[in-house]
Motif scaffolding. Structure first.
Motif, mmCIF file in Angstrom:
data_model
loop_
_atom_site.group_PDB
_atom_site.id
_atom_site.type_symbol
_atom_site.label_atom_id
_atom_site.label_comp_id
_atom_site.label_asym_id
_atom_site.label_seq_id
_atom_site.Cartn_x
_atom_site.Cartn_y
_atom_site.Cartn_z
ATOM 1 N N THR A 47 15.697 -2.623 3.694
ATOM 2 C CA THR A 47 15.003 -3.693 4.417
ATOM 3 C C THR A 47 14.589 -3.165 5.778
ATOM 4 N N ARG A 48 13.362 -3.463 6.162
ATOM 5 C CA ARG A 48 12.914 -3.091 7.513
ATOM 6 C C ARG A 48 12.975 -4.330 8.404
ATOM 7 N N VAL A 49 13.804 -4.261 9.432
ATOM 8 C CA VAL A 49 13.901 -5.363 10.394
ATOM 9 C C VAL A 49 13.026 -4.953 11.582
ATOM 10 N N VAL A 50 11.944 -5.694 11.759
ATOM 11 C CA VAL A 50 10.906 -5.291 12.718
ATOM 12 C C VAL A 50 11.202 -5.894 14.094
ATOM 13 N N GLY A 51 11.270 -5.017 15.110
ATOM 14 C CA GLY A 51 11.456 -5.475 16.490
ATOM 15 C C GLY A 51 12.858 -5.990 16.751
ATOM 16 N N VAL A 52 13.840 -5.092 16.637
ATOM 17 C CA VAL A 52 15.249 -5.472 16.761
ATOM 18 C C VAL A 52 15.665 -5.511 18.239
ATOM 19 N N ALA A 53 16.512 -6.468 18.607
ATOM 20 C CA ALA A 53 17.032 -6.531 19.981
ATOM 21 C C ALA A 53 17.795 -5.256 20.317
ATOM 22 N N THR A 54 17.800 -4.908 21.601
ATOM 23 C CA THR A 54 18.512 -3.687 22.022
ATOM 24 C C THR A 54 19.785 -4.041 22.796
ATOM 25 N N SER A 55 20.216 -5.273 22.685
ATOM 26 C CA SER A 55 21.383 -5.742 23.438
ATOM 27 C C SER A 55 22.685 -5.175 22.872
ATOM 28 N N GLU A 56 23.772 -5.340 23.619
ATOM 29 C CA GLU A 56 25.077 -4.877 23.138
ATOM 30 C C GLU A 56 25.468 -5.595 21.847
ATOM 31 N N ASP A 57 25.130 -6.869 21.733
ATOM 32 C CA ASP A 57 25.488 -7.606 20.508
ATOM 33 C C ASP A 57 24.757 -7.038 19.288
ATOM 34 N N ALA A 58 23.502 -6.640 19.487
ATOM 35 C CA ALA A 58 22.755 -6.033 18.382
ATOM 36 C C ALA A 58 23.399 -4.695 18.006
ATOM 37 N N HIS A 59 23.773 -3.915 19.017
ATOM 38 C CA HIS A 59 24.439 -2.632 18.742
ATOM 39 C C HIS A 59 25.770 -2.857 18.041
ATOM 40 N N ALA A 60 26.476 -3.918 18.436
ATOM 41 C CA ALA A 60 27.769 -4.206 17.807
ATOM 42 C C ALA A 60 27.564 -4.470 16.319
ATOM 43 N N MET A 61 26.560 -5.260 15.987
ATOM 44 C CA MET A 61 26.302 -5.541 14.568
ATOM 45 C C MET A 61 25.944 -4.251 13.833
ATOM 46 N N LEU A 62 25.071 -3.444 14.424
ATOM 47 C CA LEU A 62 24.655 -2.194 13.762
ATOM 48 C C LEU A 62 25.847 -1.276 13.524
ATOM 49 N N ARG A 63 26.714 -1.174 14.531
ATOM 50 C CA ARG A 63 27.893 -0.296 14.434
ATOM 51 C C ARG A 63 28.808 -0.768 13.298
#
Ligand SMILES: O=C(O)C1=C[C@@H](OP(=O)(O)O)[C@@H](O)[C@H](O)C1
Ligand SMILES: C=C(OP(=O)(O)O)C(=O)O
Length: 441
Positions: A47-63
């Motif tokens: 899945t391509r998620v277009v224009g993802v937030a760069t916040s710490e919460d977004a990084h937490a989810m990615l991690r």
């Protein structure tokens, strides 16, 4: 990790501003970024998620998703997720940082594993937030749950079959959202009964919207007390576009309303399920000159504002930003039905009262409301406590811009939880900040 060019930790000194002027594009939505990334990981395939937030919460989810076995590839501002479907890797310790929604959504999905542990490096913030309502719901479904007093660190083991389930939605909607993400992947699905006085309906609708975007069938009654999601489904991979963020934008719009000048903020969909969209109506009702053309909102600032009384539950993440407008409006503004604000990154009722009083304002609280009497001007020349809370930092920043002398905010780097470019965006509009070594983290 930080892309904002600022020190790792810092206090900010906010200088009084004469005006704000210019154009900005709203940052990507926090709530849709977390949802789309999770749904993408639950989908087999890419899945391509277009224009993802760069916040710490977004990084937490990615991690956390990577730790569970998802493939994560950054392509410009997008993220391509190779999902693990219904099989996150078992035996993993996830660290969602300070992100409540991330932690809780993943706690629901953890019932698909034969054991996931949740830890946090924010014991004084996320570590204090209650998880018991979700843990109780999961254990009634047959999951094995271990925690001390319903708080992180904790562990959850499945499998669970599904069927009828109850969850309280009185303290947070995130518990129900967590079960909604889990439901389609269970053999028996979930017939959810949301109990108590349901709070934060808007994020629940964003979860339903996300399920639909990934081809998952769900039905709900009007008040969302019953949500039914058949089992044995799969999330359909594809391409989703993250809309602009209303909660963070509410702070920019409130700043623009408070100061002379003209600010245009684009990338704010008119028909959007984010409850904080209501911040525009609230500012208008307070007397701000706000106009919309398509997905752009223009504020001509500096008009006198007046107090309002509103139920704040519909725009929970904009209450702090709107409190800045209230602090400088004529009369006493009351935000009603906001008890859940006490359970966020700090106690956003009592801690807000204390910080506003420190700035010279008259503020009172009840168990579930906050009242702020506006002042014609603020003296400034104080150090305010950011309470490690991005939304408190936004509120205090707005007041610093309007004060007669600078305001220092401690621990201002916590802005990165949801809005890493907040100070940069305001600088682009003409605001001035100094970034000093943090007095405390
Ligand atoms: O579902 C979500 O993404 C969120 C739900 C809200 O929390 P509550 O449901 O606890 O009010 C909101 O405050 C939070 O920032 C994000
Ligand atoms: C409360 C918030 O987030 P969360 O609950 O996801 O930590 C917020 O963004 O203001």
């Amino acid at each position: 990790m930080s892309t904002d060019g600022l020190p790792e930790t810092f206090d900010v000194v906010v200088h009084p501003a004469r005006e704000l002027r210019g154009e900005l594009r709203a940052q990507p939505s926090k709530n849709y970024t977390t949802r789309y990334l999770l749904a993408a990981a639950l989908a087999p395939g890419e899945t391509r998620v277009v224009g993802v937030a760069t916040s710490e919460d977004a990084h937490a989810m990615l991690r956390c998703l990577a730790d569970w076995g998802a493939g994560i590839t950054h392509v410009g501002d997008d993220v391509v997720v190779r999902g693990f479907g219904a099989s996150p890797r078992p035996g993993v310790a996830l660290n969602p940082g300070n992100a409540g929604a991330v932690a809780r959504f993943l706690m629901g999905v953890a019932a698909l594993t034969t054991g996931t542990t949740f830890v946090t490096d924010y014991p004084d913030s996320l570590g204090r937030r209650p998880q018991g309502d979700l843990l109780d719901a999961l254990s009634r479904l047959g999951a094995r749950v271990e925690s001390e007093g319903g708080r992180l660190p904790l562990s959850i083991s499945g499998p669970v079959r599904g069927g009828a389930a109850q969850v309280s939605a009185e303290r947070s909607s995130q518990y129900a959202s967590a079960l909604m993400f889990l439901a389609p992947l269970l053999p028996g699905g979930l017939d959810l009964h949301l109990t108590g006085d349901i709070k934060s309906h808007a994020p629940l609708r964003q979860t339903l919207d996300t399920l639909e975007a990934f081809g998952v069938r769900a039905t709900a009654n009007d008040d969302l007390s019953r949500i039914s999601i058949p089992g044995g489904q799969s999330y359909r991979p594809g391409r989703v576009l993250v809309p602009g963020d209303y909660p963070g934008s509410a702070a920019i719009l409130a700043a623009a309303a408070l100061l002379p000048g003209e600010v245009r903020l684009s990338n704010l969909r008119e028909h959007d399920l984010q409850g904080e969209r209501e911040a525009l109506d609230v500012l208008r009702e307070m007397g701000a000159d706000l106009t919309r053309a398509g997905d752009a909102v223009t504020v001509r600032g500096g008009r006198p504002l007046h107090a309002v009384t509103r139920d704040g539950d519909g725009f929970t993440d904009a209450v702090q930003a709107l409190s800045a407008a209230a602090a400088l409006a004529g009369g006493t503004t009351t935000w009603e039905n906001v008890a859940t604000l006490r359970l966020k990154e700090c106690d956003r009722i009592s801690d807000t009262r204390r910080e506003l009083q420190r700035l010279g304002l008259e503020v009172s609280e009840t168990a579930d409301s906050l009242s702020i009497t506006g002042a014609p001007r603020l003296a400034g020349n104080v150090t305010a406590d950011g309470h490690g809370d991005h939304r408190m930092i936004m509120l205090l920043t707005l007041l610093g811009l309007k004060a007669d002398a600078p305001v220092r905010i401690t621990g201002a780097h916590h802005i990165r939880k949801s809005y890493p470019h907040f100070f940069g965006h305001l600088e682009a509009l003409g605001a001035r900040f100094d970034y000093l070594p943090a007095e405390r983290h």
